[in-house]
Scaffold this active site. Structure first.
Site, mmCIF file in Angstrom:
data_model
loop_
_atom_site.group_PDB
_atom_site.id
_atom_site.type_symbol
_atom_site.label_atom_id
_atom_site.label_comp_id
_atom_site.label_asym_id
_atom_site.label_seq_id
_atom_site.Cartn_x
_atom_site.Cartn_y
_atom_site.Cartn_z
ATOM 1 N N ARG A 116 0.810 -1.220 0.000
ATOM 2 C CA ARG A 116 0.000 0.000 0.000
ATOM 3 C C ARG A 116 0.844 1.271 0.000
ATOM 4 O O ARG A 116 1.908 1.323 0.615
ATOM 5 C CB ARG A 116 -0.923 0.003 1.224
ATOM 6 N N HIS A 141 -0.937 -2.539 -4.488
ATOM 7 C CA HIS A 141 -0.351 -3.429 -5.494
ATOM 8 C C HIS A 141 -0.332 -2.826 -6.900
ATOM 9 O O HIS A 141 -0.614 -3.488 -7.887
ATOM 10 C CB HIS A 141 -1.094 -4.754 -5.509
ATOM 11 N N HIS A 215 2.678 -12.901 -5.360
ATOM 12 C CA HIS A 215 1.535 -12.998 -4.448
ATOM 13 C C HIS A 215 0.928 -14.404 -4.466
ATOM 14 O O HIS A 215 -0.295 -14.563 -4.576
ATOM 15 C CB HIS A 215 0.475 -11.956 -4.836
ATOM 16 N N ASP A 287 -1.866 -9.079 8.489
ATOM 17 C CA ASP A 287 -1.606 -8.474 7.177
ATOM 18 C C ASP A 287 -0.557 -7.386 7.402
ATOM 19 O O ASP A 287 -0.825 -6.205 7.256
ATOM 20 C CB ASP A 287 -2.887 -7.907 6.571
ATOM 21 N N GLU A 353 5.153 -12.502 1.189
ATOM 22 C CA GLU A 353 5.590 -11.658 0.085
ATOM 23 C C GLU A 353 6.884 -10.928 0.451
ATOM 24 O O GLU A 353 6.889 -10.038 1.283
ATOM 25 C CB GLU A 353 4.494 -10.642 -0.252
#
Length: 388
Positions: A116, A141, A215, A287, A353
């Protein structure tokens, strides 16, 4: 090659296992099941404008990989369990239409900027830029049509005992609001040991920001196996970057000690995921970006290990990157049916990631993601597999 890996591959070869399109197994012998052969190309589908999308299949060292030219997507990645039985351990779809309509970045290449950027804005060399906003008020992304939704030029190759694909894409100046024409090259390599290596490279004709990643959604028990909360995970990181309610880093590099984010010693993914911690409430689970202890390195170093105790499958990740975004599949909501014919729900897979930190263009204390003319962006991540 470690002894457990040799044992598993020998069992697979003895059984003559070959993968079907759904990642299950059959008794028909496949001469390329465990050793390298030139990648095979086939038509996968067409976009609405008639653009053809191809699927490439390759195998080496007991690992089998299928990749789409659309988004550089890993449609499937199959590895054997401790008994030599193959499963697809990544989430994906059967058809191009499903990827176009509703994919939550299943298996995709991410760019120009993974993760982000706050409000889709940043300033570089005194000039303000407004990016495509696609995650509330933020850019995620690469924007509404990032690299995951572009058709890449793909070429197969063999090199010694390795096989792989070279993917090219040129992102024009101003695409999704980013400055500079960015020329990107990504190489997927399957080694004779069955490792999946990703090498990223990019150049630009104007100063810009770049943060590329992959991803893949991992479920080492198999894509149709349900929750990954019993998977065991370790991450070589003593700090992480806390976020606000919009999942934008606050700028703090907080210690993981005493929090649900402490994976320095292996523990199950689900052990602390329902602890009443504000950061877990913000993300509806995990996250977050881990600040890897090793920092940025010129060569890949081991930073994470994931294991499914039921199948014995193990994934080790080494990278040159300074950060790791661990996403626990919080927004899988039961509306998507994967290629295994199973509805995917929250926690049915996780993402690891390797990347620079989120919102780095707006965080001066974070490692820089600026790329300038004359320089080359380079990043490498290696996924190695075993079973025990």
């Amino acid at each position: 090659m470690e002894s457990s890996r040799r044992t598993v591959l020998a069992a697979a070869a003895a059984a003559g296992l070959a993968a079907t399109t759904l990642g299950t197994t059959t008794a028909h012998a496949n001469p390329h099941a465990s050793r390298g052969g030139r990648p095979v190309k086939e038509l996968f589908g067409k976009l609405a404008d008639g653009t053809k999308v191809y699927r490439w299949s390759l195998a080496n060292g007991g690992t089998r990989l299928k990749v789409l030219s659309y988004g550089g997507i890993v449609q499937s990645l199959e590895i054997p369990d401790r008994h030599g039985r193959y499963k697809n351990v990544s989430l994906g779809f059967d058809t191009l239409e499903e990827y176009v309509a509703s994919s939550p970045y299943f298996g995709a290449l991410i760019g120009r900027y993974g993760n982000r950027i706050a409000r889709g804005q940043f300033t570089l060399d005194g000039k303000a830029y407004q990016l495509s906003v696609n995650d509330g008020e933020n850019s995620l992304h690469g924007g509404s049509k990032g690299f995951d939704k572009r058709v890449w030029d793909v070429e197969g190759f063999t090199s010694g005992s390795d096989v792989g694909l070279v993917l090219h894409y040129t992102s024009v100046d101003g695409e999704m609001g980013y400055p500079g024409t960015l020329r990107v090259k990504v190489t997927y390599t399957l080694t004779r040991q069955g490792n999946w290596r990703i090498d990223y490279a990019a150049t630009t004709d104007r100063a810009t920001v770049v943060n590329l990643t992959s991803h893949v959604y991992w479920n080492l028990a198999g894509e149709d196996s349900g929750s990954v909360y019993d998977h065991e995970l370790s991450i070589a990181a003593s700090r992480y970057t806390p976020v606000d309610s919009g999942l934008i880093p606050t700028g703090e590099l907080a210690k993981v000690a005493g929090t649900p984010f402490d994976f320095r010693r292996s523990k199950t993914v689900g052990e602390d995921i329902r602890v009443a911690h504000q950061q877990l409430l913000y993300g509806k689970g995990i996250d977050h970006n881990w600040v890897l202890d090793k920092g940025s390195t010129s060569k890949p170093q081991q930073i994470a290990r994931l294991r499914d105790p039921a199948s014995g499958r193990v994934l080790n990740i080494a990278t040159t990157e300074p950060g790791l975004q661990f996403y626990s599949g919080n927004f899988l909501d039961g509306t998507l049916v994967g290629s295994g014919g199973t509805i995917h729900r929250q926690g049915d897979a996780l993402c690891l990631e390797t990347q620079h930190f989120p919102d780095s263009p707006n965080q001066p204390s974070f490692p820089s993601t600026v790329l300038r003319p004359g320089d080359t962006y380079r990043s490498t991540t290696v996924h190695s597999f075993s079973a025990r």
